[in-house]
Design an enzyme around this catalytic site. Sequence first.
Site, short mmCIF file in Angstrom:
data_model
loop_
_atom_site.label_atom_id
_atom_site.label_comp_id
_atom_site.label_asym_id
_atom_site.label_seq_id
_atom_site.Cartn_x
_atom_site.Cartn_y
_atom_site.Cartn_z
N GLY A 147 -1.94 -9.26 4.12
CA GLY A 147 -0.58 -9.74 4.28
C GLY A 147 0.42 -8.69 4.73
O GLY A 147 1.61 -8.98 4.82
N GLN A 148 -0.03 -7.47 5.02
CA GLN A 148 0.90 -6.43 5.44
C GLN A 148 1.45 -6.76 6.82
O GLN A 148 0.70 -7.07 7.75
CB GLN A 148 0.21 -5.06 5.47
CG GLN A 148 1.15 -3.91 5.75
CD GLN A 148 0.47 -2.55 5.64
OE1 GLN A 148 -0.74 -2.44 5.50
NE2 GLN A 148 1.26 -1.49 5.72
N THR A 149 2.78 -6.73 6.95
CA THR A 149 3.43 -7.00 8.23
C THR A 149 4.24 -5.81 8.73
O THR A 149 4.50 -5.70 9.92
CB THR A 149 4.35 -8.24 8.15
OG1 THR A 149 5.31 -8.04 7.12
CG2 THR A 149 3.53 -9.50 7.87
N VAL A 150 4.66 -4.93 7.82
CA VAL A 150 5.34 -3.69 8.20
C VAL A 150 4.35 -2.57 7.88
O VAL A 150 4.01 -2.35 6.72
CB VAL A 150 6.66 -3.49 7.43
CG1 VAL A 150 7.29 -2.15 7.78
CG2 VAL A 150 7.63 -4.64 7.73
N HIS A 181 4.93 0.64 1.64
CA HIS A 181 6.06 0.32 0.78
C HIS A 181 5.56 -0.40 -0.45
O HIS A 181 4.60 -1.16 -0.40
CB HIS A 181 7.13 -0.49 1.52
CG HIS A 181 6.64 -1.74 2.19
ND1 HIS A 181 5.86 -1.71 3.34
CD2 HIS A 181 6.80 -3.03 1.86
CE1 HIS A 181 5.59 -2.97 3.69
NE2 HIS A 181 6.14 -3.78 2.81
N HIS A 229 6.48 -2.84 -3.63
CA HIS A 229 7.41 -3.85 -4.12
C HIS A 229 7.57 -3.73 -5.64
O HIS A 229 6.57 -3.70 -6.36
CB HIS A 229 6.89 -5.26 -3.82
CG HIS A 229 6.82 -5.57 -2.36
ND1 HIS A 229 7.81 -6.28 -1.72
CD2 HIS A 229 5.89 -5.27 -1.42
CE1 HIS A 229 7.49 -6.41 -0.44
NE2 HIS A 229 6.33 -5.80 -0.24
#
Length: 131
Positions: free
Chosen positions: A96-99, A103, A105
Site C-alpha cells: 500500500g505504499q504510495t509515497v 514515513h 504513521h
Amino acid sequence: MFQATQNHTACLFCSIPSERVIAENSLAYAIRDGFPVSPLHTLVIPKRHVVDFFGLTPAELNACTELLHALKAGIEKEDPTVAGFNIGMNAGEAAGQTVFHCHIHLIPRRAGDVEDPRGGVRHLMPGKGHY
C-alpha cells in the site's frame, strides 16, 4: 521550504513546506498527515531520502523513535480522550505504499472510534482482524 538532507524534487517529503513541520531532530521530522485517519494523525519522516523502513540506519531508527515518543506525549496532553495508538508503515507498493520516502504513521485512537477495534492493523486484510 523545509529541505531534507537530500533534495529529491519529485519527492513530497524531501521538500515539505517548513510551516508543516511540527517537530524535528537532527535526522527526522514530523508533520500532521494531510489525509488523517483520526484527529492529530501524525507522520514521522527521516530527513534522508530513503524508500522504506528497511533502509533506515540505526541512528535514523533512534531519531524516529525519539520523535514518536515525544509526539505521543504531546498528543495525549493535547487530547485527553486519546486512549491508544496505531503505529504503522507501508513498505512496498504491494503493502500500500504510495509515497516512496519512508514515513511512520502515528494514529491516535479513542474509545468508540470504531465499533470493535480488536485486531487493529490485522484489518488490513479483509477477514483477518477477528481471530
